[in-house]
Design a protein around this motif. Structure first.
Motif, PDB file in Angstrom:
ATOM      1  N   LEU A   1     -13.908   4.027   8.281  1.00 18.45           N
ATOM      2  CA  LEU A   1     -14.066   4.524   9.637  1.00 18.45           C
ATOM      3  C   LEU A   1     -13.302   3.669  10.652  1.00 18.45           C
ATOM      4  CD1 LEU A   1     -17.830   5.511   9.665  1.00 18.45           C
ATOM      5  CD2 LEU A   1     -15.849   7.006   9.563  1.00 18.45           C
ATOM      6  N   LYS A   2     -13.132   2.380  10.377  1.00 15.30           N
ATOM      7  CA  LYS A   2     -12.465   1.496  11.328  1.00 15.30           C
ATOM      8  C   LYS A   2     -11.101   1.019  10.864  1.00 15.30           C
ATOM      9  CE  LYS A   2     -16.541  -0.342  13.561  1.00 15.30           C
ATOM     10  NZ  LYS A   2     -17.202  -1.539  14.056  1.00 15.30           N
ATOM     11  N   ASN A   3     -10.886   0.867   9.577  1.00 17.18           N
ATOM     12  CA  ASN A   3      -9.675   0.235   9.072  1.00 17.18           C
ATOM     13  C   ASN A   3      -8.873   1.167   8.181  1.00 17.18           C
ATOM     14  OD1 ASN A   3     -10.152  -2.401  10.217  1.00 17.18           O
ATOM     15  ND2 ASN A   3     -11.827  -2.564   8.752  1.00 17.18           N
ATOM     16  N   ILE A   4      -7.608   0.796   7.980  1.00 21.28           N
ATOM     17  CA  ILE A   4      -6.728   1.527   7.077  1.00 21.28           C
ATOM     18  C   ILE A   4      -5.852   0.504   6.369  1.00 21.28           C
ATOM     19  CG2 ILE A   4      -4.964   1.933   8.840  1.00 21.28           C
ATOM     20  CD1 ILE A   4      -4.599   4.732   7.512  1.00 21.28           C
ATOM     21  N   SER A   5      -5.638   0.709   5.081  1.00 27.07           N
ATOM     22  CA  SER A   5      -4.760  -0.177   4.327  1.00 27.07           C
ATOM     23  C   SER A   5      -3.869   0.660   3.422  1.00 27.07           C
ATOM     24  CB  SER A   5      -5.553  -1.189   3.509  1.00 27.07           C
ATOM     25  OG  SER A   5      -6.326  -0.529   2.540  1.00 27.07           O
ATOM     26  N   VAL A   6      -2.642   0.162   3.231  1.00 25.74           N
ATOM     27  CA  VAL A   6      -1.632   0.890   2.487  1.00 25.74           C
ATOM     28  C   VAL A   6      -0.971  -0.077   1.513  1.00 25.74           C
ATOM     29  CG1 VAL A   6       0.377   2.381   2.704  1.00 25.74           C
ATOM     30  CG2 VAL A   6      -1.191   2.174   4.606  1.00 25.74           C
ATOM     31  N   GLN A   7      -0.693   0.410   0.299  1.00 28.06           N
ATOM     32  CA  GLN A   7      -0.031  -0.413  -0.711  1.00 28.06           C
ATOM     33  C   GLN A   7       1.101   0.371  -1.344  1.00 28.06           C
ATOM     34  OE1 GLN A   7      -3.093  -1.190  -3.544  1.00 28.06           O
ATOM     35  NE2 GLN A   7      -3.807  -3.009  -2.472  1.00 28.06           N
ATOM     36  N   ILE A   8       2.166  -0.330  -1.692  1.00 26.56           N
ATOM     37  CA  ILE A   8       3.213   0.253  -2.525  1.00 26.56           C
ATOM     38  C   ILE A   8       3.045  -0.359  -3.899  1.00 26.56           C
ATOM     39  CG2 ILE A   8       5.675   0.479  -2.926  1.00 26.56           C
ATOM     40  CD1 ILE A   8       6.106   0.435   0.057  1.00 26.56           C
ATOM     41  N   ILE A   9       2.830   0.506  -4.890  1.00 25.55           N
ATOM     42  CA  ILE A   9       2.488   0.069  -6.242  1.00 25.55           C
ATOM     43  C   ILE A   9       3.576   0.483  -7.210  1.00 25.55           C
ATOM     44  CG2 ILE A   9       0.792   0.292  -8.099  1.00 25.55           C
ATOM     45  CD1 ILE A   9      -1.281   0.913  -5.926  1.00 25.55           C
ATOM     46  N   ASP A  10       3.916  -0.428  -8.122  1.00 22.11           N
ATOM     47  CA  ASP A  10       4.819  -0.116  -9.222  1.00 22.11           C
ATOM     48  C   ASP A  10       3.940   0.251 -10.417  1.00 22.11           C
ATOM     49  OD1 ASP A  10       6.816   0.136 -11.049  1.00 22.11           O
ATOM     50  OD2 ASP A  10       7.458  -1.963 -10.991  1.00 22.11           O
ATOM     51  N   ASP A  11       3.915   1.531 -10.769  1.00 22.59           N
ATOM     52  CA  ASP A  11       3.026   1.992 -11.829  1.00 22.59           C
ATOM     53  C   ASP A  11       3.463   1.550 -13.216  1.00 22.59           C
ATOM     54  OD1 ASP A  11       1.091   3.274 -10.307  1.00 22.59           O
ATOM     55  OD2 ASP A  11       2.324   5.068 -10.100  1.00 22.59           O
ATOM     56  N   LYS A  12       4.724   1.194 -13.386  1.00 25.11           N
ATOM     57  CA  LYS A  12       5.201   0.772 -14.703  1.00 25.11           C
ATOM     58  C   LYS A  12       4.556  -0.529 -15.139  1.00 25.11           C
ATOM     59  CE  LYS A  12       9.575   3.116 -14.154  1.00 25.11           C
ATOM     60  NZ  LYS A  12      11.006   2.965 -13.877  1.00 25.11           N
TER      61      LYS A  12
END
Length: 116
Positions: free
Chosen positions: A33-44
């Motif tokens: 409700l207050k925060n947002i986080s984003v990640q770029i992930i290497d699935d390999k």
């Protein structure tokens, strides 16, 4: 056993995204409700390459609304990805609808150089 709608939407999105994931990194979004986080992930190799969050100290100092915060997070993540020479990604929004803060985050990422 019933699966709730959020889990069902998440599974449906991931199934579609597995087809597109040719030599691309995955952008994963999680929000509260207050925060947002984003990640770029290497699935390999199952590792997080780059991340940005509204809980970081520099970002927390800015007293802005949540919509503006998601735009700022998108710009920061795009800059960090550019430093790592990441341009092709696919957007995994999980169980969240492409609306509101998620949409403004995605638009900020596109505007700052990420292709998805």
């Amino acid at each position: 056993m019933k699966i709730d709608l959020g889990k069902k939407r998440s599974l449906r999105n991931r199934k579609k995204l597995k087809k597109v994931s040719l030599d691309r990194y995955r952008i994963t979004v999680s929000k509260s409700l207050k925060n947002i986080s984003v990640q770029i992930i290497d699935d390999k190799v199952s590792k997080t390459v780059v991340s940005a969050s509204s809980n970081e100290k520099k970002i927390r100092e800015n007293k802005v609304k949540k919509m503006e915060m998601s735009k700022i997070i998108g710009e920061i993540l795009a800059k960090r990805a550019a430093e790592k020479k990441i341009t092709k990604v696919y957007f995994d929004r999980g169980a969240f609808k492409y609306h509101g803060r998620i949409k403004s985050l995605a638009e900020a990422l596109r505007k700052n150089g990420l292709n998805f």
